[in-house]
Design an enzyme around this catalytic site. Structure first.
Site, PDB file in Angstrom:
ATOM      1  N   CYS A   2      21.261  -5.950 -23.177  1.00  0.00           N
ATOM      2  CA  CYS A   2      20.650  -6.922 -22.283  1.00  0.00           C
ATOM      3  C   CYS A   2      21.561  -8.137 -22.230  1.00  0.00           C
ATOM      4  O   CYS A   2      22.501  -8.245 -23.004  1.00  0.00           O
ATOM      5  CB  CYS A   2      19.293  -7.375 -22.818  1.00  0.00           C
ATOM      6  N   ARG A  28      25.459  -5.905 -18.046  1.00  0.00           N
ATOM      7  CA  ARG A  28      24.889  -5.571 -19.347  1.00  0.00           C
ATOM      8  C   ARG A  28      23.538  -4.866 -19.203  1.00  0.00           C
ATOM      9  O   ARG A  28      22.936  -4.481 -20.212  1.00  0.00           O
ATOM     10  CB  ARG A  28      24.709  -6.832 -20.192  1.00  0.00           C
ATOM     11  N   TRP A  65      17.719  -4.185 -20.074  1.00  0.00           N
ATOM     12  CA  TRP A  65      17.997  -2.757 -20.022  1.00  0.00           C
ATOM     13  C   TRP A  65      17.041  -2.182 -21.047  1.00  0.00           C
ATOM     14  O   TRP A  65      17.270  -2.326 -22.245  1.00  0.00           O
ATOM     15  CB  TRP A  65      19.460  -2.536 -20.410  1.00  0.00           C
ATOM     16  N   ASN A  91      18.001 -10.308 -27.022  1.00  0.00           N
ATOM     17  CA  ASN A  91      18.841  -9.127 -26.825  1.00  0.00           C
ATOM     18  C   ASN A  91      19.019  -8.472 -28.177  1.00  0.00           C
ATOM     19  O   ASN A  91      19.473  -9.129 -29.123  1.00  0.00           O
ATOM     20  CB  ASN A  91      20.209  -9.546 -26.253  1.00  0.00           C
ATOM     21  N   GLY A  92      18.674  -7.193 -28.288  1.00  0.00           N
ATOM     22  CA  GLY A  92      18.815  -6.496 -29.568  1.00  0.00           C
ATOM     23  C   GLY A  92      17.572  -5.682 -29.833  1.00  0.00           C
ATOM     24  O   GLY A  92      16.747  -5.472 -28.936  1.00  0.00           O
ATOM     25  N   GLU A 453      38.502  11.922 -18.430  1.00  0.00           N
ATOM     26  CA  GLU A 453      38.253  10.599 -17.850  1.00  0.00           C
ATOM     27  C   GLU A 453      37.881  10.695 -16.362  1.00  0.00           C
ATOM     28  O   GLU A 453      36.959  10.015 -15.902  1.00  0.00           O
ATOM     29  CB  GLU A 453      39.478   9.694 -18.065  1.00  0.00           C
ATOM     30  N   LYS A 457      34.352   9.422 -14.610  1.00  0.00           N
ATOM     31  CA  LYS A 457      34.277   8.517 -13.454  1.00  0.00           C
ATOM     32  C   LYS A 457      33.439   9.148 -12.343  1.00  0.00           C
ATOM     33  O   LYS A 457      32.618   8.489 -11.732  1.00  0.00           O
ATOM     34  CB  LYS A 457      35.675   8.202 -12.900  1.00  0.00           C
ATOM     35  N   GLU A 460      29.748   9.112 -13.410  1.00  0.00           N
ATOM     36  CA  GLU A 460      29.184   7.775 -13.570  1.00  0.00           C
ATOM     37  C   GLU A 460      28.877   7.088 -12.239  1.00  0.00           C
ATOM     38  O   GLU A 460      27.880   6.394 -12.118  1.00  0.00           O
ATOM     39  CB  GLU A 460      30.174   6.925 -14.372  1.00  0.00           C
ATOM     40  N   HIS A 476      37.135  31.178 -21.781  1.00  0.00           N
ATOM     41  CA  HIS A 476      36.160  31.402 -22.852  1.00  0.00           C
ATOM     42  C   HIS A 476      34.732  31.163 -22.391  1.00  0.00           C
ATOM     43  O   HIS A 476      33.852  30.927 -23.214  1.00  0.00           O
ATOM     44  CB  HIS A 476      36.516  30.534 -24.071  1.00  0.00           C
ATOM     45  N   LYS A 570      13.570   5.676 -15.447  1.00  0.00           N
ATOM     46  CA  LYS A 570      12.737   6.855 -15.683  1.00  0.00           C
ATOM     47  C   LYS A 570      13.012   7.489 -17.039  1.00  0.00           C
ATOM     48  O   LYS A 570      12.238   8.272 -17.536  1.00  0.00           O
ATOM     49  CB  LYS A 570      12.977   7.878 -14.574  1.00  0.00           C
TER      50      LYS A 570
END
Ligand code: AGP
Length: 575
Positions: A2, A28, A65, A91-92, A453, A457, A460, A476, A570
């Site tokens: 947060c 954040r 958050w 925050n925490g 990477e 991206k 995300e 495999h 959600k």
């Protein structure tokens, strides 16, 4: 994660100004937000809207958050005591909040939210019945378990009380006002002077003064740190999204970094090289994009005979044997990632030496390290890390160069520029994958971290399922998923026969292949991004830049909110 803000000012400021500061911390977390000033308590669900002309000289704000309690206005901060005289943002995570809450309920406190944080407001209300504020705070520091950066306001008092343990908190000393915030981004356009909180310290902040105390309530003197930040970097300018703007800055920021490693950061850089030489074991600890940069770094080092292990920070203690001969190198853009902080705590307990490579000055990770280098990428506003990756990898390549890796880094910035000039060509390929449900990215050796990477991206920001994998692993099992039309991005370094043969395998199954390569013979092949460098080290970085653009254009085509973390409302568990 947060973000919190607190302002005490000599002059009036508007609620819009308070929310502007909060907006700078939106990366954040932003599922809900709220603020309290001398007139109002306001809480909202959703993205921060910077508005409001109410004038005030004191205020606190919070962007959330969710961790404890769903995403609702009631659970958004600030939280109030029963008499509404105490207002807090936090925050925490308070680990023993249940015990504290039960105790407070026994004393007739009424709770309205599902959060752990509301406990703090009631705790202060209860304590202030018969103690002064300093006694209440020192008691709180003794009795609570968990992590926190907390700001407390008491109605009609022109002071903010600030406490910190493990969550970040800084004080910005600005003309006419003091600003408390989760990081210096919140005020880096207003001042370059900051005072950093250490664990279990608290402070009393007024409009023209501040006093710091240790956990026993004794006054402590704290140095004022001056930081350097490129102020204009926080503006989006003509770019549609911060992500594109930040990719476009990569050539400049890599130049700035490489220059600094030979100049103002030279002493630190030389120290790092010596520490690597002296240590028996080298382990990188990092997460997400920073993990992929360290994986690439480990590859570079292996090429020149330096053994380095790379661990995802959240699994660090399960896979690492640490002792005093171990050098742990933490890589983190923000310098505040909790999993990395926990890994470093574990490394410290086992007497390892700790070095960090971060982007945010004075961040927690930087301050936990005996040596820290700054990647100087400037502020990353977009949640997807791009220019930070380039500078993390470039720094590690520069380290490998000291051990004999052959690479000419003087033209890396130029090469990035050349690649960015191909944006339109790359856009077409990005838009191609936007139509798909799944994308596979294959690499080998050098290009394996790059494949991971690029997949990250794509996931995300475009929300398309993407898997970045070793080409050798296809046979495999995963090959079963490659069918007519499945997009596969193949990363071909020079004429590596193994990845060329993996590419043929997927082509034979009808995959829609996009190639990113530095192989001249493939230059004219359809759907190929050709990168002009014969050097492995540089190809790793440049191929990632091409992948960042592919991901960006796919997300843009789909109309995704590219710069923001996806709202996870959600997925939140209500405790
Ligand atoms: C990358 O685009 C992500 N935002 C994420 O994976 C990030 O790299 C990770 O959370 C680590 O963050 P850090 O570098 O600030 O420690």
């Amino acid at each position: 994660m947060c973000g919190i803000i607190g302002i005490v000012s000599k002059k009036d400021f508007t609620s819009k100004f308070l929310l502007e500061r909060l907006k700078r911390l939106e990366y954040r977390g932003y599922d809900s937000y709220g603020y309290y000033d001398s007139r109002d308590l306001k809480k909202y669900v959703g993205e921060i809207i910077v508005a409001g002309e109410n004038k005030s000289r004191i205020g606190i704000a919070h962007t959330r958050w969710a961790t404890h309690g769903g995403v609702t206005e009631t659970n958004a901060h600030p939280h109030l005591s029963c008499d509404k005289d105490i207002v807090i943002v936090h925050n925490g995570i308070l680990e023993n909040f249940k015990e504290l809450k039960e105790e407070l309920i026994r004393k007739n406190h009424k709770f309205v939210s599902e959060t752990d944080s509301e406990v703090i407001a009631h705790y202060f209300e209860e304590g202030l019945r018969n103690k002064d504020i300093k006694e209440v705070i020192t008691g709180f520091l003794r009795e609570t378990k968990g992590t926190f950066a907390i700001l407390v306001m008491i109605k009609d008092k022109e002071e903010i009380y600030a406490l910190k343990r493990d969550s970040p908190l800084v004080l910005g000393i600005c003309k006419d006002m003091n600003i408390l915030a989760s990081d210096i981004y919140a005020f880096s356009d207003l001042t370059n002077k900051a005072v950093l909180f250490d664990n279990d310290e608290f402070a009393i902040i007024t409009k023209d003064n501040y006093k710091f105390f240790n956990k026993n309530g004794r006054v402590i003197r704290k140095p004022i740190k001056k930081f350097v930040w490129e102020q204009e970097e926080s503006e989006k300018q003509e770019y549609k999204h911060y992500m594109l703007k930040e990719i476009s800055e990569e050539a400049d920021v890599v130049k700035r970094l490489l220059f600094s490693l030979d100049n103002e950061q030279k002493t630190g850089f030389d120290k790092l090289i010596n520490l690597i030489k002296e240590s028996k074991k080298i382990i990188f600890a990092s997460c997400g994009t920073s993990y992929h940069a360290s994986l690439l770094g480990a590859y570079y080092l292996h090429q020149v005979g330096v053994e380095a292990q790379t661990l995802i920070a959240s699994e660090f203690k399960h896979f690492a044997n640490i002792d005093s001969d171990t050098l742990v190198i933490a890589i983190s853009q923000s310098g505040e990632t909790m999993d990395v902080i926990d890994a470093l705590k574990y490394a410290k307990e086992n007497n390892a030496k700790i070095v960090s490579i971060v982007n945010v000055p004075f961040s927690t990770i930087q301050r936990m390290s005996e040596l820290s280098l700054n990647i100087l990428a400037g502020q990353e506003v977009c949640v997807a890390s791009t220019k930070a990756f380039v500078n993390q990898a470039a720094l590690l390549l520069r380290v490998a160069q000291e051990f004999g890796f052959r690479v000419n880094l003087t033209n890396l910035a130029e090469k990035i520029k050349d690649l960015l000039d191909k944006k339109d060509e790359i856009r077409r390929l990005g838009e191609r994958i936007a139509e798909s449900r799944d994308v596979y990215i294959i690499g080998r050796g050098l290009t394996y971290p790059v494949a991971r990477e690029i997949a990250l991206k794509i996931k995300e920001i475009s929300y398309i399922h993407a898997e970045g994998m070793m080409g050798g692993e296809l046979k495999h099992g995963t090959i079963a998923l490659i069918e007519e039309g499945t997009p596969v991005i193949s990363l071909i370094n020079n004429n590596d026969p193994d990845i060329i043969s993996n590419t043929r395998e997927v082509e034979a199954r009808g995959a829609k292949v996009i190639i990113i390569t530095n192989n001249k013979d493939l230059e004219k092949k359809k759907n190929t991004i050709h990168i002009r460098t014969g050097n492995d080290g540089k190809f790793g970085i440049l191929a990632t830049v091409a992948g960042q653009l592919i991901a960006y254009y796919a997300a843009d085509k789909l109309g995704r909110p590219v710069d923001k973390p996806r709202n996870l409302a959600k997925c939140c568990t209500v405790k």
